[in-house]
Motif scaffolding. Sequence first.
Motif, mmCIF file in Angstrom:
data_model
loop_
_atom_site.group_PDB
_atom_site.id
_atom_site.type_symbol
_atom_site.label_atom_id
_atom_site.label_comp_id
_atom_site.label_asym_id
_atom_site.label_seq_id
_atom_site.Cartn_x
_atom_site.Cartn_y
_atom_site.Cartn_z
ATOM 1 N N GLY A 1 8.300 12.136 10.809
ATOM 2 C CA GLY A 1 6.961 12.413 10.304
ATOM 3 C C GLY A 1 6.294 13.436 11.415
ATOM 4 O O GLY A 1 5.101 13.588 11.330
ATOM 5 N N TYR A 2 6.908 14.088 12.227
ATOM 6 C CA TYR A 2 6.520 15.146 13.060
ATOM 7 C C TYR A 2 5.539 15.980 12.376
ATOM 8 O O TYR A 2 4.303 16.269 13.157
ATOM 9 C CB TYR A 2 7.448 15.789 14.055
ATOM 10 C CG TYR A 2 6.881 16.889 14.726
ATOM 11 C CD1 TYR A 2 5.745 16.581 15.886
ATOM 12 C CD2 TYR A 2 7.169 18.025 14.462
ATOM 13 C CE1 TYR A 2 5.224 17.616 16.498
ATOM 14 C CE2 TYR A 2 6.673 19.261 15.260
ATOM 15 C CZ TYR A 2 5.722 18.929 16.453
ATOM 16 O OH TYR A 2 5.310 20.042 16.984
ATOM 17 N N GLN A 3 6.127 16.590 11.264
ATOM 18 C CA GLN A 3 5.199 17.998 10.831
ATOM 19 C C GLN A 3 3.925 17.235 10.312
ATOM 20 O O GLN A 3 2.868 17.755 10.372
ATOM 21 C CB GLN A 3 6.110 18.646 9.771
ATOM 22 C CG GLN A 3 7.132 19.443 10.433
ATOM 23 C CD GLN A 3 8.180 20.035 9.327
ATOM 24 O OE1 GLN A 3 8.092 19.611 8.429
ATOM 25 N NE2 GLN A 3 8.872 21.154 9.908
ATOM 26 N N ALA A 4 4.146 16.031 9.678
ATOM 27 C CA ALA A 4 2.720 15.477 8.820
ATOM 28 C C ALA A 4 1.784 15.078 10.275
ATOM 29 O O ALA A 4 0.553 15.318 9.983
ATOM 30 C CB ALA A 4 3.237 14.307 8.060
ATOM 31 N N LEU A 5 2.078 14.388 11.216
ATOM 32 C CA LEU A 5 1.421 14.124 12.262
ATOM 33 C C LEU A 5 0.830 15.514 13.012
ATOM 34 O O LEU A 5 -0.529 15.570 13.155
ATOM 35 C CB LEU A 5 2.265 13.599 13.271
ATOM 36 C CG LEU A 5 2.557 11.817 12.929
ATOM 37 C CD1 LEU A 5 3.280 11.311 14.003
ATOM 38 C CD2 LEU A 5 1.266 11.156 12.700
ATOM 39 N N SER A 6 1.710 16.380 13.217
ATOM 40 C CA SER A 6 0.890 17.518 13.713
ATOM 41 C C SER A 6 -0.257 18.411 13.137
ATOM 42 O O SER A 6 -0.872 19.115 13.298
ATOM 43 C CB SER A 6 2.096 18.402 14.181
ATOM 44 O OG SER A 6 2.886 18.966 13.421
ATOM 45 N N ALA A 7 0.155 18.132 11.570
ATOM 46 C CA ALA A 7 -0.678 18.796 10.580
ATOM 47 C C ALA A 7 -2.268 17.816 10.189
ATOM 48 O O ALA A 7 -2.793 18.187 9.505
ATOM 49 C CB ALA A 7 -0.413 18.974 9.343
ATOM 50 N N ARG B 1 -2.216 14.730 9.042
ATOM 51 C CA ARG B 1 -1.916 13.943 7.930
ATOM 52 C C ARG B 1 -1.044 12.575 8.160
ATOM 53 O O ARG B 1 0.041 12.476 7.701
ATOM 54 C CB ARG B 1 -1.122 14.835 6.768
ATOM 55 C CG ARG B 1 -2.088 16.089 6.639
ATOM 56 C CD ARG B 1 -1.369 16.994 5.498
ATOM 57 N NE ARG B 1 -1.517 15.948 4.353
ATOM 58 C CZ ARG B 1 -0.965 16.103 3.104
ATOM 59 N NH1 ARG B 1 0.121 17.215 3.065
ATOM 60 N NH2 ARG B 1 -0.948 15.499 2.129
ATOM 61 N N PRO B 2 -1.714 11.690 8.851
ATOM 62 C CA PRO B 2 -0.891 10.251 8.995
ATOM 63 C C PRO B 2 -0.636 9.578 7.969
ATOM 64 O O PRO B 2 0.484 8.934 7.925
ATOM 65 C CB PRO B 2 -2.116 9.578 9.846
ATOM 66 C CG PRO B 2 -3.452 10.227 9.489
ATOM 67 C CD PRO B 2 -3.331 11.779 9.061
ATOM 68 N N ASP B 3 -1.263 9.679 6.895
ATOM 69 C CA ASP B 3 -0.795 8.966 5.689
ATOM 70 C C ASP B 3 0.543 9.629 4.951
ATOM 71 O O ASP B 3 1.343 8.692 4.622
ATOM 72 C CB ASP B 3 -1.884 9.123 4.632
ATOM 73 C CG ASP B 3 -3.100 8.310 4.862
ATOM 74 O OD1 ASP B 3 -3.104 7.308 5.481
ATOM 75 O OD2 ASP B 3 -4.077 8.826 4.340
ATOM 76 N N LEU B 4 0.599 10.944 5.036
ATOM 77 C CA LEU B 4 1.918 11.565 4.671
ATOM 78 C C LEU B 4 2.938 11.042 5.489
ATOM 79 O O LEU B 4 4.288 11.048 5.175
ATOM 80 C CB LEU B 4 1.630 13.114 4.604
ATOM 81 C CG LEU B 4 2.953 13.840 4.170
ATOM 82 C CD1 LEU B 4 3.474 13.203 2.908
ATOM 83 C CD2 LEU B 4 2.574 15.713 4.130
ATOM 84 N N ALA B 5 2.647 11.159 7.077
ATOM 85 C CA ALA B 5 3.561 10.769 8.128
ATOM 86 C C ALA B 5 4.138 9.324 7.605
ATOM 87 O O ALA B 5 5.384 8.764 7.810
ATOM 88 C CB ALA B 5 3.180 10.689 9.307
ATOM 89 N N ILE B 6 3.283 8.518 7.320
ATOM 90 C CA ILE B 6 3.401 7.037 6.775
ATOM 91 C C ILE B 6 4.446 7.003 5.668
ATOM 92 O O ILE B 6 5.486 6.186 5.830
ATOM 93 C CB ILE B 6 2.334 6.151 6.773
ATOM 94 C CG1 ILE B 6 1.824 6.004 8.250
ATOM 95 C CG2 ILE B 6 2.649 4.713 6.255
ATOM 96 C CD1 ILE B 6 0.157 5.442 7.941
ATOM 97 N N GLU B 7 4.261 7.652 4.826
ATOM 98 C CA GLU B 7 4.914 7.680 3.417
ATOM 99 C C GLU B 7 6.353 8.503 4.053
ATOM 100 O O GLU B 7 7.486 7.747 3.362
ATOM 101 C CB GLU B 7 4.122 8.779 2.800
ATOM 102 C CG GLU B 7 5.098 9.037 1.311
ATOM 103 C CD GLU B 7 4.189 9.901 0.525
ATOM 104 O OE1 GLU B 7 5.217 10.609 -0.233
ATOM 105 O OE2 GLU B 7 3.157 9.766 0.194
ATOM 106 N N ARG B 8 6.338 9.243 4.475
ATOM 107 C CA ARG B 8 7.710 10.018 5.021
ATOM 108 C C ARG B 8 8.664 9.100 5.632
ATOM 109 O O ARG B 8 9.881 9.019 5.667
ATOM 110 C CB ARG B 8 7.649 11.471 5.698
ATOM 111 C CG ARG B 8 7.202 12.351 4.556
ATOM 112 C CD ARG B 8 7.051 13.844 5.062
ATOM 113 N NE ARG B 8 6.630 14.618 4.029
ATOM 114 C CZ ARG B 8 6.216 15.919 4.319
ATOM 115 N NH1 ARG B 8 6.375 16.483 5.585
ATOM 116 N NH2 ARG B 8 6.072 16.759 3.207
#
Length: 123
Positions: A31-37, A39-46
């Motif tokens: 989830g690094y890319q989602a977190l750095s962008a 987008r925590p919801d996307l990080a949780i999903e991934r």
Amino acid sequence: MATTLLLAGLMLAQSAPAITVEAQPGLDQVGYQALSAGRPDLAIERISADPVMSASDPAALINLGTAYARTGDRTAALARYKAALTSRDRYDLELADGRWLDSRAAARLAILMLERGKALALR
């Protein structure tokens, strides 16, 4: 899984600094890319898409905890940080300042930062 992961500090546009973890450069395994962008919801999903990783990998658990912290769910964040702390998996992480930390020490740091109103993630 790689025996070491790079841990880098990030300042977020949101309320807290973060550190994120990425097992291999260019891959969004934890989830690094989602977190750095931001987008925590996307990080949780991934991260949650791989139930084995999200249940036992310290880097994934710390980033999952960070994602929950950023969505305001401190209870879920703390649960993931504690799971990382007690995971049977254990490896070293390099901090942005060049110091190395055991994944359990990184989990303890994440818990401490959460108590102070900040989020920790690993890169």
